[in-house]
Design a protein around this motif. Structure first.
Motif, mmCIF file in Angstrom:
data_model
loop_
_atom_site.group_PDB
_atom_site.id
_atom_site.type_symbol
_atom_site.label_atom_id
_atom_site.label_comp_id
_atom_site.label_asym_id
_atom_site.label_seq_id
_atom_site.Cartn_x
_atom_site.Cartn_y
_atom_site.Cartn_z
ATOM 1 N N ILE A 169 0.875 -1.178 0.000
ATOM 2 C CA ILE A 169 0.000 0.000 0.000
ATOM 3 C C ILE A 169 0.908 1.222 0.000
ATOM 4 N N GLY A 170 0.868 1.977 -1.092
ATOM 5 C CA GLY A 170 1.802 3.104 -1.219
ATOM 6 C C GLY A 170 3.221 2.569 -1.276
ATOM 7 N N GLN A 171 4.064 2.986 -0.340
ATOM 8 C CA GLN A 171 5.447 2.519 -0.294
ATOM 9 C C GLN A 171 5.651 1.422 0.756
ATOM 10 N N THR A 172 4.573 0.997 1.390
ATOM 11 C CA THR A 172 4.684 0.031 2.493
ATOM 12 C C THR A 172 4.317 -1.370 2.023
ATOM 13 N N GLN A 173 5.189 -2.333 2.307
ATOM 14 C CA GLN A 173 4.887 -3.732 1.994
ATOM 15 C C GLN A 173 4.660 -4.513 3.287
ATOM 16 N N ILE A 174 3.614 -5.302 3.325
ATOM 17 C CA ILE A 174 3.329 -6.155 4.471
ATOM 18 C C ILE A 174 3.358 -7.599 3.994
ATOM 19 N N VAL A 175 4.193 -8.425 4.624
ATOM 20 C CA VAL A 175 4.264 -9.848 4.278
ATOM 21 C C VAL A 175 3.359 -10.618 5.228
ATOM 22 N N ALA A 176 2.456 -11.406 4.669
ATOM 23 C CA ALA A 176 1.489 -12.140 5.484
ATOM 24 C C ALA A 176 2.151 -13.302 6.221
ATOM 25 N N GLU A 177 1.542 -13.677 7.339
ATOM 26 C CA GLU A 177 1.977 -14.833 8.109
ATOM 27 C C GLU A 177 0.933 -15.934 7.980
ATOM 28 N N VAL A 178 1.397 -17.179 8.119
ATOM 29 C CA VAL A 178 0.473 -18.309 8.144
ATOM 30 C C VAL A 178 0.069 -18.545 9.596
ATOM 31 N N LYS A 231 -3.220 -30.582 14.651
ATOM 32 C CA LYS A 231 -2.114 -29.810 15.229
ATOM 33 C C LYS A 231 -0.846 -29.973 14.395
ATOM 34 N N LYS A 232 -0.595 -31.237 13.957
ATOM 35 C CA LYS A 232 0.582 -31.511 13.115
ATOM 36 C C LYS A 232 0.517 -30.707 11.826
ATOM 37 N N VAL A 233 -0.677 -30.663 11.191
ATOM 38 C CA VAL A 233 -0.849 -29.930 9.937
ATOM 39 C C VAL A 233 -0.579 -28.447 10.156
ATOM 40 N N VAL A 234 -1.153 -27.881 11.216
ATOM 41 C CA VAL A 234 -0.966 -26.453 11.495
ATOM 42 C C VAL A 234 0.510 -26.145 11.731
ATOM 43 N N GLU A 235 1.202 -26.978 12.531
ATOM 44 C CA GLU A 235 2.630 -26.763 12.804
ATOM 45 C C GLU A 235 3.456 -26.815 11.522
ATOM 46 N N LEU A 236 3.182 -27.826 10.674
ATOM 47 C CA LEU A 236 3.931 -27.985 9.430
ATOM 48 C C LEU A 236 3.637 -26.831 8.468
ATOM 49 N N SER A 237 2.371 -26.399 8.424
ATOM 50 C CA SER A 237 1.979 -25.297 7.559
ATOM 51 C C SER A 237 2.668 -23.999 7.980
ATOM 52 N N VAL A 238 2.679 -23.714 9.284
ATOM 53 C CA VAL A 238 3.321 -22.498 9.791
ATOM 54 C C VAL A 238 4.827 -22.550 9.565
ATOM 55 N N GLN A 239 5.434 -23.719 9.835
ATOM 56 C CA GLN A 239 6.895 -23.874 9.692
ATOM 57 C C GLN A 239 7.339 -23.702 8.245
ATOM 58 N N SER A 240 6.578 -24.265 7.300
ATOM 59 C CA SER A 240 6.985 -24.238 5.889
ATOM 60 C C SER A 240 6.447 -23.020 5.148
ATOM 61 N N GLY A 241 5.467 -22.316 5.750
ATOM 62 C CA GLY A 241 4.842 -21.188 5.065
ATOM 63 C C GLY A 241 3.943 -21.609 3.924
ATOM 64 N N VAL A 242 3.430 -22.861 3.982
ATOM 65 C CA VAL A 242 2.578 -23.406 2.922
ATOM 66 C C VAL A 242 1.152 -23.536 3.453
ATOM 67 N N SER A 243 0.171 -23.111 2.669
ATOM 68 C CA SER A 243 -1.225 -23.117 3.108
ATOM 69 C C SER A 243 -1.745 -24.534 3.317
ATOM 70 N N SER A 244 -2.815 -24.620 4.113
ATOM 71 C CA SER A 244 -3.474 -25.904 4.362
ATOM 72 C C SER A 244 -4.953 -25.650 4.613
ATOM 73 N N ALA A 245 -5.707 -26.733 4.829
ATOM 74 C CA ALA A 245 -7.136 -26.592 5.104
ATOM 75 C C ALA A 245 -7.390 -25.956 6.459
ATOM 76 N N PHE A 246 -6.394 -26.006 7.371
ATOM 77 C CA PHE A 246 -6.596 -25.535 8.739
ATOM 78 C C PHE A 246 -5.887 -24.215 9.039
ATOM 79 N N THR A 247 -5.274 -23.607 8.005
ATOM 80 C CA THR A 247 -4.554 -22.355 8.217
ATOM 81 C C THR A 247 -4.961 -21.326 7.166
ATOM 82 N N ALA A 248 -4.534 -20.080 7.372
ATOM 83 C CA ALA A 248 -4.801 -19.003 6.414
ATOM 84 C C ALA A 248 -3.656 -18.007 6.495
#
Length: 742
Positions: A55-64, A550-567
């Motif tokens: 937005i303008g000159q500001t970049q925001i990187v999303a988190e899982v 819980k395993k899926v959420v941990e793996l998704s957050v660690q790898s930065g890859v989306s899943s059915a249980f994360t956003a």
């Protein structure tokens, strides 16, 4: 006012892995803050690995983050006047994503960057297929199921208010032969003398009114390969992201002696979508395809045909033996089939099929034809997985917008092969390719053995290989833990039993990590593991396994890859004022569903308000099977509509493989009217015509021609050579007897 202004897509293909970067540009031209919602399709096996906003000159990187937490954080941000962005996968199907752009102030612009990686599927002609889905078909939700909550505005193609630009860069260890597309492309530009790197762009003015499909061809595409990718330096050693990961691409080569004789048994079950969306060219093409399939089946096998919509039907109460009588009865009913069964209830006919016990010594082969418009994708795939030990499933996605998650998932969990028929593709060659796979002997007792230096241990991340086909790729991801010596090598051996004979294929590879490979392979490996865990959780429906989630959420957050249980969640922190009342919501429109314009649709269920596009198959040209210098022809029933000459000829073949000759043609060519001579002569004449005039469609008729040759050999007719010579003279051809295989 629609806030989405343009979409820019950059594709980078390295060998058979693709990285896709999409940039969506938004602008609020209204006088009040907006929330824009964009629901869009995604390849079902893609790993979404980056999401950011500028937005303008500001970049925001999303988190899982865990999905419910991400949604709450998004709502909290909007209510406090902050700008926020939420990207999440649909609960029902992994090939639908929704992007929410929240609290965009008047006059403000925002640029969203989305990145995903995906494997490219190998087609029957050895091309690698990349598809950028443009069209999201309405998803049919069975009665009693939870429908989707997102509603999307649809408009005609000419009124879609945003533009698309698309460019691709291709690189491979092997030369790039060509790149083709269903959309107009600028000329391919090579970047080096070896022609192993090239760029291509979509021609200007593309309306994004259909899926953008690229077919990439390499020289020697079927070579086994192994790529080792270094771990992330910031990640802890011993974790998936911290250790090296290897991706193996295996192409098994079966012994020629085994492959020369295709199976002469099996139970072939065909499941055809007859919902309203299959109208016109789609249902006609499906009927023609079933004709070819039924004519190509081996004598002695069993078969049945199911069709479905809101309800389902079958031609026989249970599978019957294939012979002239049952084939004719099936073809009569196939000819009457229309796309008139309403919605898309695929789960019920599948349950019906699986309720019948398998026939001893007749391996079950299931062929599923659909335009893939279901909302309970995960439930359907899970049912196929539960029954994977009793059959192989071959799936076909028809038209733009077919769910890649459904089509690929059916084949993957059913141990078969997936095909997509889009644009002007003919369905028949792809379906016959899958029939060849189905007729290949089933591979048993598959095992994978690793041979690595003693300092290195391996953790396989992919599900066990349950099926192998000649010439088809099998991918294996594995995590390598421990330090390997300099210039160390490893090997992997795939052992299996084929038609009772033990066999194996071995691949040697270097353990030295590839340069500049990023984390693409790690992310694909993480996606593979996430999908396996999600399927495991699906199998416990009714008894949710919090440990697996819980395993899926941990793996998704660690790898930065989306899943059915994360956003993915991104919030721009600022001194925003608390918003009084709800934000104005703008749904970004996509293409008008063509079925809405031509009266199609679903009944008995719920539809999400998404979009659809119909593709047209190449029209069949009328004509008859006839010789060049005579007005005599093989009999065609007068009630049949004009057809492609090839399909006319095929329709006359008997279940045994032979053709019959009418008396007028027998007299015209001076042959006797003895029954066996008539059939031998007609069969040879048909084979010469196929080889002389239809070699461009050989994939479609090759199996039924093999059946005809087998029948001819069994006759031991003394006049074969003379018949071949006479047939060539009659048809004006020069086809050699050896070329016919007799």
């Amino acid at each position: 006012m629609i806030p989405l202004k343009s979409v820019e897509v950059e594709l980078e293909v390295r060998d058979h892995v693709a990285t896709v970067v999409s940039t969506l540009n938004y602008e609020n031209k209204e006088d009040k803050p907006l929330e824009a919602v964009f629901v869009f399709p995604m390849p079902g096996d893609a790993a979404v690995c980056h999401f950011s906003a500028t937005i303008g000159q500001t970049q925001i990187v999303a988190e899982v983050k865990e999905k419910q937490k991400a949604r709450e954080e998004y709502d909290d941000a909007l209510s406090s006047g902050q700008q926020a962005f939420l990207l999440e996968e649909s609960d029902q199907s992994p090939d639908i994503f929704s992007l929410s752009v929240g609290s965009l102030p008047p006059g403000e612009s925002a640029s969203i960057r989305l990145e995903y990686v995906t494997e490219l599927a190998v087609q029957a002609d050895e091309g690698l297929r990349f598809c950028l889905p443009a069209v999201l078909n309405p998803r049919y939700h069975p009665q009693g199921s939870a429908g989707g909550s997102v509603q999307v505005t649809s408009v005609p193609t000419s009124l879609v208010p945003y533009s698309l630009s698309f460019s691709a860069r291709v690189s491979s260890p092997r030369p790039v032969s060509k790149v083709e597309s269903n959309c107009p492309l600028d000329p391919l530009e090579y970047l080096n003398t070896e022609q192993s790197q090239a760029t291509v762009k979509l021609a200007a003015g593309h309306k994004f009114d259909r899926d953008v499909e690229l077919l990439i061809y390499y020289k020697d595409a079927h070579q086994p390969t192994a790529v080792v990718e270094a771990g992330q330096t910031s990640a802890k050693s011993g974790t998936l992201m911290g250790d090296p990961v290897v991706m193996l691409s295996l192409y098994p080569e079966f012994p020629k002696a085994v492959m020369s004789s295709l199976a002469s048994c099996g139970e072939f079950v065909f499941l055809l979508d007859r919902s309203g969306s299959m109208q016109r060219d789609r249902i006609k093409s499906a009927r023609d395809t079933l004709l070819l399939l039924l004519k190509s089946l081996p004598m002695g096998c069993f078969f049945n045909i199911y069709s479905f919509g809101s309800s389902h039907e079958h031609i026989f109460p249970k599978s019957v033996e294939y012979n002239q009588e049952t084939m004719e009865e099936a073809l009569k009913k196939v000819g009457e089939m229309e796309a008139n069964l309403g919605g898309t209830e695929i789960l019920r006919p599948l349950k019906d099929i699986y309720s019948h016990a398998c026939i001893p010594k007749q391996p079950r082969q299931l062929f599923v034809f659909t335009d893939g418009e279901v909302g309970n994708t995960k439930e359907v795939i899970n049912l196929v997985k539960k029954n994977s030990g009793s059959h192989r499933c071959f799936s076909f996605g028809i038209g733009e917008g077919a769910s890649s998650a459904l089509i690929n998932g059916l084949a993957k969990e059913g141990g078969g092969h997936a095909q997509f028929i889009t644009g002007t593709d003919r369905m028949q060659p792809k379906v016959m390719q899958s029939l060849r796979f189905a007729l290949q002997p089933a591979v048993m007792d598959i095992s994978v053995k690793w041979d690595l230096p003693k300092e290195v241990s391996v953790t396989v991340l992919s599900p066990p290989i349950t099926t192998l086909f000649q010439g088809q790729r099998s991918l294996i991801y594995a995590q390598l833990t421990g330090q390997s010596p300099e210039a160390a090598e490893g090997s992997v051996t795939v052992k299996y039993s084929l038609a009772g004979h033990p066999s194996q294929n071995k691949l040697h590879f270097s353990l030295k990590p590839a340069e500049d490979s990023g984390l693409t392979i790690h992310r694909l490996a993480a996606r593979t593991l996430i999908r396996s865990l999600e399927m495991e959780e699906m199998e416990r429906r009714g008894q949710p396994d919090e440990g697996v989630k819980k395993k899926v959420v941990e793996l998704s957050v660690q790898s930065g890859v989306s899943s059915a249980f994360t956003a993915f969640i991104a919030v721009k922190k600022g001194n925003g004022e608390t918003i009084q009342g709800p934000l104005v919501r703008r749904n970004v429109p996509t293409l008008m569903p063509m079925m809405a314009m031509c009266g199609g649709g679903a009944s008995g269920g719920q539809m999400m308000g998404m979009t659809r596009s119909m593709s047209r198959s190449t029209p069949m040209c009328p004509g008859s099977f006839q010789r060049r210098s005579s007005n005599c022809s093989l009999d065609i029933e007068p009630q049949q509509p004009p057809r492609d000459p090839l399909l006319q000829l095929v329709s006359l073949q008997k279940a045994s493989g032979c053709w019959e000759l009418d008396p007028a043609l027998a007299a015209a060519v001076g042959k006797t009217s003895e029954e066996e001579n008539k059939e031998v002569w007609a069969t040879i004449l048909a084979l010469i015509w196929l080889h002389g005039f239809k070699m461009d469609a050989q994939e479609e008729w090759e199996l039924l021609a093999m059946k005809a040759v087998s029948w001819l050999r069994a006759q031991n007719a003394p006049c074969v050579t003379e018949c071949v010579e006479a047939g060539n003279t009659l048809l004006g051809c020069k086809v050699q007897k050896d070329a016919l295989g007799i």
